[in-house]
Structure formats: structure tokens, C-alpha cells
Write a protein that holds these residues in place. Structure first.
Motif, PDB file in Angstrom:
ATOM      1  N   TYR A 185      83.891  19.853 -69.238  1.00 51.18           N
ATOM      2  CA  TYR A 185      83.299  21.181 -69.215  1.00 51.18           C
ATOM      3  C   TYR A 185      81.949  21.198 -69.925  1.00 51.18           C
ATOM      4  O   TYR A 185      81.272  22.220 -69.960  1.00 51.18           O
ATOM      5  N   ARG A 186      81.541  20.065 -70.460  1.00 52.31           N
ATOM      6  CA  ARG A 186      80.192  19.874 -71.022  1.00 52.31           C
ATOM      7  C   ARG A 186      79.708  18.487 -70.596  1.00 52.31           C
ATOM      8  O   ARG A 186      80.507  17.574 -70.373  1.00 52.31           O
ATOM      9  N   ASP A 187      78.390  18.307 -70.538  1.00 51.99           N
ATOM     10  CA  ASP A 187      77.824  16.983 -70.281  1.00 51.99           C
ATOM     11  C   ASP A 187      78.160  16.075 -71.454  1.00 51.99           C
ATOM     12  O   ASP A 187      78.362  16.537 -72.584  1.00 51.99           O
ATOM     13  N   PHE A 188      78.207  14.770 -71.185  1.00 50.07           N
ATOM     14  CA  PHE A 188      78.547  13.795 -72.224  1.00 50.07           C
ATOM     15  C   PHE A 188      77.771  12.512 -71.950  1.00 50.07           C
ATOM     16  O   PHE A 188      77.471  12.208 -70.793  1.00 50.07           O
ATOM     17  N   PRO A 189      77.451  11.727 -73.005  1.00 56.22           N
ATOM     18  CA  PRO A 189      76.725  10.470 -72.791  1.00 56.22           C
ATOM     19  C   PRO A 189      77.560   9.437 -72.021  1.00 56.22           C
ATOM     20  O   PRO A 189      78.768   9.565 -71.867  1.00 56.22           O
ATOM     21  N   TYR A 190      76.887   8.397 -71.595  1.00 58.38           N
ATOM     22  CA  TYR A 190      77.516   7.281 -70.886  1.00 58.38           C
ATOM     23  C   TYR A 190      78.744   6.778 -71.644  1.00 58.38           C
ATOM     24  O   TYR A 190      78.715   6.630 -72.866  1.00 58.38           O
ATOM     25  N   SER A 191      79.818   6.502 -70.892  1.00 60.69           N
ATOM     26  CA  SER A 191      81.051   5.976 -71.488  1.00 60.69           C
ATOM     27  C   SER A 191      81.547   4.788 -70.669  1.00 60.69           C
ATOM     28  O   SER A 191      81.759   4.907 -69.453  1.00 60.69           O
ATOM     29  N   ASP A 192      81.718   3.645 -71.330  1.00 57.51           N
ATOM     30  CA  ASP A 192      82.344   2.495 -70.679  1.00 57.51           C
ATOM     31  C   ASP A 192      83.765   2.871 -70.277  1.00 57.51           C
ATOM     32  O   ASP A 192      84.465   3.563 -71.022  1.00 57.51           O
ATOM     33  N   PRO A 206      79.143  11.370 -67.541  1.00 63.74           N
ATOM     34  CA  PRO A 206      79.736  12.571 -66.942  1.00 63.74           C
ATOM     35  C   PRO A 206      78.910  13.826 -67.185  1.00 63.74           C
ATOM     36  O   PRO A 206      78.239  13.966 -68.205  1.00 63.74           O
ATOM     37  N   ARG A 207      78.990  14.732 -66.205  1.00 73.65           N
ATOM     38  CA  ARG A 207      78.357  16.043 -66.288  1.00 73.65           C
ATOM     39  C   ARG A 207      79.448  17.114 -66.268  1.00 73.65           C
ATOM     40  O   ARG A 207      80.562  16.862 -65.799  1.00 73.65           O
ATOM     41  N   ALA A 208      79.117  18.282 -66.747  1.00 76.81           N
ATOM     42  CA  ALA A 208      80.057  19.394 -66.674  1.00 76.81           C
ATOM     43  C   ALA A 208      80.497  19.568 -65.222  1.00 76.81           C
ATOM     44  O   ALA A 208      79.663  19.583 -64.315  1.00 76.81           O
ATOM     45  N   ALA A 242      85.187  -0.223 -59.039  1.00 76.10           N
ATOM     46  CA  ALA A 242      84.622   0.838 -59.890  1.00 76.10           C
ATOM     47  C   ALA A 242      83.496   0.298 -60.749  1.00 76.10           C
ATOM     48  O   ALA A 242      83.508  -0.864 -61.166  1.00 76.10           O
ATOM     49  N   PRO A 243      82.514   1.143 -61.056  1.00 78.51           N
ATOM     50  CA  PRO A 243      81.456   0.729 -61.984  1.00 78.51           C
ATOM     51  C   PRO A 243      82.040   0.559 -63.385  1.00 78.51           C
ATOM     52  O   PRO A 243      83.153   1.006 -63.668  1.00 78.51           O
ATOM     53  N   GLU A 244      81.273  -0.064 -64.272  1.00 71.21           N
ATOM     54  CA  GLU A 244      81.750  -0.317 -65.632  1.00 71.21           C
ATOM     55  C   GLU A 244      81.858   0.953 -66.459  1.00 71.21           C
ATOM     56  O   GLU A 244      82.551   0.972 -67.475  1.00 71.21           O
ATOM     57  N   GLY A 245      81.179   2.007 -66.052  1.00 71.88           N
ATOM     58  CA  GLY A 245      81.215   3.259 -66.787  1.00 71.88           C
ATOM     59  C   GLY A 245      80.419   4.316 -66.059  1.00 71.88           C
ATOM     60  O   GLY A 245      79.931   4.083 -64.952  1.00 71.88           O
TER      61      GLY A 245
END
Length: 117
Positions: free
Chosen positions: A80-87, A62-64, A56-59
């Protein structure tokens, strides 16, 4: 791999990718979960056991509509909403973006997840 989520009694077809984590998730199906709201962005639920993170990648960003696994906590997340990069976030697959409105509508959402035939 095709799966089906039944959200508040409404069936929603979804697709899992071919990652080790997604295959491990599919091995746990069927699941009955209660998704609870997290940061007005996603619904989360604990899984019966942790998923494989092999390769798996490190993070991820995510998109809705993304179905994901948050490895640090061992939980399923349905965005259900876009979100910034998450480790530590691993994208498992997608639900139709049109189904995200059902998720956003309530704090707790009963869901059944199973293999689609």
C-alpha cells in the motif's frame, strides 16, 4: 488473468501477470487470508505452499498496488506504499492503487482472493 480480492467485504478487481509464480498463485485460489501489517508499507500473509520461482528476476522494486510474493519467506505481500528494491521479491500483479487505502486503514485485514469470472 483477472482475480478479485474481497477486502473487508469490499470487492476489488486485480490482474495477475503471466509469470510462473503468478500462474502458481492462481492455482491456489480461492484463498481466505488475514493480511497483517509489515513495516507500515505492506500487508502480508502466509500461503498454503511456496510458489514456483522459475524464470523470476532476483528481486523487484514494489509500488503501491503491487501484489507480490516474497520467496525467502514464502508469503504473499500486498503493497500500500512504495518500497525500495528487495531481493527475493516477485511481482505477481496489481490491485488498483485506490484500494490501497483500505489496506492501510487496519493492522489486520481479512481478504478472500478468487478468480474473477
Amino acid at each position: 488473468m483477472n482475480i478479485r480480492l474481497t477486502i473487508n467485504g469490499t470487492p476489488v478487481d486485480a490482474t495477475l501477470n503471466d509469470s510462473a509464480a503468478a500462474r502458481d498463485f492462481a492455482d491456489q485460489l480461492p484463498l481466505d487470508l488475514t493480511l497483517t501489517d509489515f513495516h507500515q508499507t505492506e500487508k502480508i500473509a502466509d500461503l498454503p505452499r511456496r510458489l514456483s520461482t522459475s524464470g523470476a528476476p532476483e528481486g523487484a522494486t514494489p509500488r503501491a498496488g503491487d501484489l507480490a510474493y516474497y520467496a525467502p519467506w514464502g508469503n504473499l505481500a500486498v503493497f500500500y506504499r512504495d518500497f525500495p528494491y528487495s531481493d527475493g521479491l516477485i511481482i505477481l500483479g496489481r490491485i488498483p492503487e485506490s484500494a490501497t487505502e483500505q489496506l492501510a486503514a487496519a493492522d489486520e485485514v481479512p481478504v478472500t482472493i478468487e478468480n474473477a469470472m
